[in-house]
Design a protein around this motif. Structure first.
Motif, PDB file in Angstrom:
ATOM      1  N   TYR A 134       0.819  -1.227   0.000  1.00 52.93           N
ATOM      2  CA  TYR A 134       0.000   0.000   0.000  1.00 52.93           C
ATOM      3  C   TYR A 134       0.847   1.270   0.000  1.00 52.93           C
ATOM      4  CZ  TYR A 134       1.080  -1.455   4.765  1.00 52.93           C
ATOM      5  OH  TYR A 134       1.722  -1.930   5.876  1.00 52.93           O
ATOM      6  N   CYS A 135       2.145   1.140   0.268  1.00 53.20           N
ATOM      7  CA  CYS A 135       2.915   2.312   0.690  1.00 53.20           C
ATOM      8  C   CYS A 135       3.793   2.875  -0.420  1.00 53.20           C
ATOM      9  CB  CYS A 135       3.768   1.923   1.883  1.00 53.20           C
ATOM     10  SG  CYS A 135       4.794   3.283   2.490  1.00 53.20           S
ATOM     11  N   GLN A 138       9.382   9.405  12.981  1.00 54.92           N
ATOM     12  CA  GLN A 138       8.902   8.318  12.127  1.00 54.92           C
ATOM     13  C   GLN A 138       9.825   8.156  10.920  1.00 54.92           C
ATOM     14  OE1 GLN A 138       5.206   8.362   9.499  1.00 54.92           O
ATOM     15  NE2 GLN A 138       4.402   7.490  11.382  1.00 54.92           N
ATOM     16  N   SER A 139       9.937   6.920  10.447  1.00 52.17           N
ATOM     17  CA  SER A 139      10.802   6.672   9.282  1.00 52.17           C
ATOM     18  C   SER A 139      10.399   5.371   8.606  1.00 52.17           C
ATOM     19  CB  SER A 139      12.262   6.550   9.731  1.00 52.17           C
ATOM     20  OG  SER A 139      12.440   5.368  10.481  1.00 52.17           O
ATOM     21  N   GLU A 170      11.410   1.526   7.562  1.00 55.88           N
ATOM     22  CA  GLU A 170      11.945   0.520   8.494  1.00 55.88           C
ATOM     23  C   GLU A 170      13.311   0.017   8.042  1.00 55.88           C
ATOM     24  OE1 GLU A 170       9.200  -2.507   9.993  1.00 55.88           O
ATOM     25  OE2 GLU A 170      10.816  -3.971   9.760  1.00 55.88           O
ATOM     26  N   SER A 207       8.259   5.668  15.765  1.00 57.44           N
ATOM     27  CA  SER A 207       7.502   4.846  14.823  1.00 57.44           C
ATOM     28  C   SER A 207       8.476   4.442  13.716  1.00 57.44           C
ATOM     29  CB  SER A 207       6.318   5.658  14.292  1.00 57.44           C
ATOM     30  OG  SER A 207       5.523   4.864  13.464  1.00 57.44           O
ATOM     31  N   ARG A 210       1.624   0.133  13.861  1.00 62.07           N
ATOM     32  CA  ARG A 210       0.275  -0.279  13.455  1.00 62.07           C
ATOM     33  C   ARG A 210       0.267  -1.753  13.055  1.00 62.07           C
ATOM     34  NH1 ARG A 210      -2.087   4.337   9.396  1.00 62.07           N
ATOM     35  NH2 ARG A 210      -2.374   6.017  10.909  1.00 62.07           N
ATOM     36  N   GLU A 261      -1.903  -2.641  11.084  1.00 58.81           N
ATOM     37  CA  GLU A 261      -2.380  -2.386   9.699  1.00 58.81           C
ATOM     38  C   GLU A 261      -3.679  -3.116   9.390  1.00 58.81           C
ATOM     39  OE1 GLU A 261      -0.680  -0.022   8.728  1.00 58.81           O
ATOM     40  OE2 GLU A 261       1.438  -0.314   9.178  1.00 58.81           O
ATOM     41  N   ARG A 303       4.963  -9.261  13.620  1.00 62.06           N
ATOM     42  CA  ARG A 303       4.403  -7.940  13.944  1.00 62.06           C
ATOM     43  C   ARG A 303       3.690  -8.008  15.307  1.00 62.06           C
ATOM     44  NH1 ARG A 303       5.264  -3.439  10.957  1.00 62.06           N
ATOM     45  NH2 ARG A 303       3.800  -1.746  11.281  1.00 62.06           N
ATOM     46  N   MET A 338      -5.402   0.667   8.822  1.00 62.92           N
ATOM     47  CA  MET A 338      -5.897   1.513   7.739  1.00 62.92           C
ATOM     48  C   MET A 338      -7.354   1.127   7.476  1.00 62.92           C
ATOM     49  SD  MET A 338      -2.644   1.638   5.187  1.00 62.92           S
ATOM     50  CE  MET A 338      -2.151  -0.004   5.655  1.00 62.92           C
ATOM     51  N   PRO A 376      -7.819   6.634   7.213  1.00 62.88           N
ATOM     52  CA  PRO A 376      -8.244   6.056   5.941  1.00 62.88           C
ATOM     53  C   PRO A 376      -7.061   5.575   5.118  1.00 62.88           C
ATOM     54  CG  PRO A 376      -8.415   8.455   5.897  1.00 62.88           C
ATOM     55  CD  PRO A 376      -8.102   8.077   7.307  1.00 62.88           C
ATOM     56  N   TYR A 377      -7.277   4.501   4.381  1.00 62.40           N
ATOM     57  CA  TYR A 377      -6.318   4.069   3.362  1.00 62.40           C
ATOM     58  C   TYR A 377      -6.475   4.995   2.172  1.00 62.40           C
ATOM     59  CZ  TYR A 377      -4.683   1.660  -0.765  1.00 62.40           C
ATOM     60  OH  TYR A 377      -4.067   1.378  -1.952  1.00 62.40           O
ATOM     61  N   ILE A 378      -5.349   5.474   1.664  1.00 62.98           N
ATOM     62  CA  ILE A 378      -5.362   6.365   0.501  1.00 62.98           C
ATOM     63  C   ILE A 378      -4.482   5.740  -0.575  1.00 62.98           C
ATOM     64  CG2 ILE A 378      -5.017   8.753  -0.271  1.00 62.98           C
ATOM     65  CD1 ILE A 378      -6.442   9.202   2.184  1.00 62.98           C
ATOM     66  N   TYR A 422       8.346  12.375   1.544  1.00 62.31           N
ATOM     67  CA  TYR A 422       7.824  11.330   2.438  1.00 62.31           C
ATOM     68  C   TYR A 422       6.394  11.062   1.986  1.00 62.31           C
ATOM     69  CZ  TYR A 422       7.586   8.576   6.710  1.00 62.31           C
ATOM     70  OH  TYR A 422       7.501   7.539   7.621  1.00 62.31           O
ATOM     71  N   LEU A 449       3.769   8.727   1.396  1.00 66.28           N
ATOM     72  CA  LEU A 449       3.176   7.416   1.661  1.00 66.28           C
ATOM     73  C   LEU A 449       1.984   7.174   0.744  1.00 66.28           C
ATOM     74  CD1 LEU A 449       3.063   7.619   5.562  1.00 66.28           C
ATOM     75  CD2 LEU A 449       4.776   6.431   4.214  1.00 66.28           C
ATOM     76  N   TYR A 450       1.252   8.247   0.459  1.00 62.88           N
ATOM     77  CA  TYR A 450       0.024   8.131  -0.333  1.00 62.88           C
ATOM     78  C   TYR A 450      -0.229   9.448  -1.055  1.00 62.88           C
ATOM     79  CZ  TYR A 450      -1.300  10.083   4.178  1.00 62.88           C
ATOM     80  OH  TYR A 450      -1.313  10.832   5.330  1.00 62.88           O
TER      81      TYR A 450
END
Ligand code: SAH
Ligand code: SF4
Length: 363
Positions: free
Chosen positions: A64-65, A102-103, A105, A135, A158, A160, A182, A201, A231-233, A311, A313-314
């Motif tokens: 998704y990312c 945050q970053s 992984e 995160s 998350r 997820e 996880r 998400m 929300p998932y975007i 950065y 993500l979406y």
């Protein structure tokens, strides 16, 4: 009747599905009830975490990312220590009282050491007063322990999607993306004494309201201290883009996300719940709405401007500057929607301290 569900002492899976599927009129009742619960247990406050997205270099390939390893398009960046510390100083000087780092992984001795050293420097520059949430994904026990020792008190990882078969549809099938790992990481974080946060998400391909109800029950069962969900975007350069036509419309994803926040507030009355950035990608006022019906944490992005666009993500990820700079004369007059911003208060999870029956004072 929705009112009869809302007054139960515990909610079943079927109850939660019914709330998630509530019509407009019933949703108003749900939101009003959640707002009351928030006011009673948390007050009308919202706490800040200055969000620093310090690197988009990632070793994983979540479907998704937008910054997944296999996507060649994003320009990869890694902020200098000086840039990270200057953003931390900004948060400190503007009385945000907390930071979130945050970053992507990465699991390496060099990454562990770098984050560890940054954490010590952040404690130094704030005389140990800045609350720090990390995160940075799944890490070894030793790494989590060192980061805790160096001053991180909260960790957001998350799940997820808490349903294993849905999780596996969203991730490659290999050891780096193992569902059980996880879960294991979340248990480790709890065991090491972090205020532990997770989230999901909302509006993913293949996801049903039955999944989402289970996600909420998962969070309750894990007895988390904090939640960040949104929300998932879509992102066009990701494998999930092929399912674009199967997704709920954005407005519906937003409404469902707000319902998730409201129901979680009712299930877990004293945890911290973030009004996440992805909400803002759908509507500029969505975070205010989330705060009005249950969320009590905001994460204004304080990543230096030139890096914020990378950065990614979406799609439509907001690039806005920090939402608030404190007016030092009248800090108590700053509001976000109907909520008073808790300037100078680090806003720890009340649930964490209650649970541990600790004599530590909530800062
Ligand atoms: N690498 C770390 C933290 C950075 S990603 C991790 O994965 O835990 C932070 C969060 O961004 C993820 O947990 C995921 O829920 C969210 N995210 C990634 N892609 C997204 C998308 N397309 N839509 C909405 N949220 C997304
Ligand atoms: Fe990497 Fe996190 Fe994106 Fe997965 S969600 S690809 S771990 S940054």
């Amino acid at each position: 009747m929705i009112a009869s569900i809302l007054h139960k002492s515990s909610l079943s899976h079927a109850d939660i599905v019914q709330l998630l599927e509530a019509n407009e009129e019933d949703t108003k009742v749900l939101f009003a009830h959640a707002a009351k619960v928030k006011e009673q247990y948390i007050g009308k406050k919202v706490y800040l975490r200055g969000l620093i997205e310090f690197s988009n270099i990632c070793g994983k390939d979540c479907y998704y990312c937008g910054i997944r390893k296999s996507n060649q398009k994003p320009k990869r960046f890694n902020l200098s220590d000086e840039a990270i510390l200057s953003a931390a100083r900004f948060a400190y000087e503007h009385n945000y009282a907390s930071l979130a780092l945050q970053s992507g992984e990465l699991q390496s001795p060099a990454f562990t050491k770098r984050v560890e050293e940054l954490l010590y420097k952040i404690q130094d520059l704030s005389q140990g007063t800045l609350g720090v949430t990390l995160s940075c994904g799944e890490q070894s026990r030793d790494t989590y322990q060192r980061w805790k020792q160096a001053g991180a008190s909260r960790y957001l990882l998350r799940i997820e999607a808490s349903d294993q078969s849905l999780y596996q549809k969203l991730h490659p099938n290999n050891a780096l993306h193992s569902f059980s790992q996880r879960i294991e990481s979340l248990h480790l974080l709890k065991e090491l004494g972090y205020q532990t946060g997770t989230g999901v998400m909302i509006g993913l391909p293949f996801q049903t309201t039955a999944h989402l109800a289970n996600d909420l029950l998962f969070m309750q069962q894990l007895d988390i201290d904090m939640c960040g969900m949104g929300p998932y975007i879509l992102h066009e350069d990701t494998p999930l883009f092929q399912y674009a036509s199967t997704l709920l419309p954005l407005q519906k994803r937003l409404e469902l996300s707000l319902k998730m926040v409201a129901i979680l507030r009712i299930l877990m009355k004293d945890i911290n719940i973030a009004a996440t950035t992805a909400l803002q990608a759908i509507s500029p006022t969505a975070r205010e709405r989330a705060v009005a019906i249950g969320a009590n944490v905001l994460m204004p992005n304080i990543t230096p401007g030139s890096y914020r666009d990378d950065y990614h993500l979406y799609q439509n990820k907001p690039k806005s500057a920090a939402i608030a700079t404190q007016d030092t004369e009248h800090p108590q007059t700053a509001f976000f929607g109907n909520a008073e911003i808790g300037f100078g208060k680090c806003g720890d999870s009340p649930h964490f301290f209650r649970k541990h029956n600790s004599s530590d004072k909530i800062k």
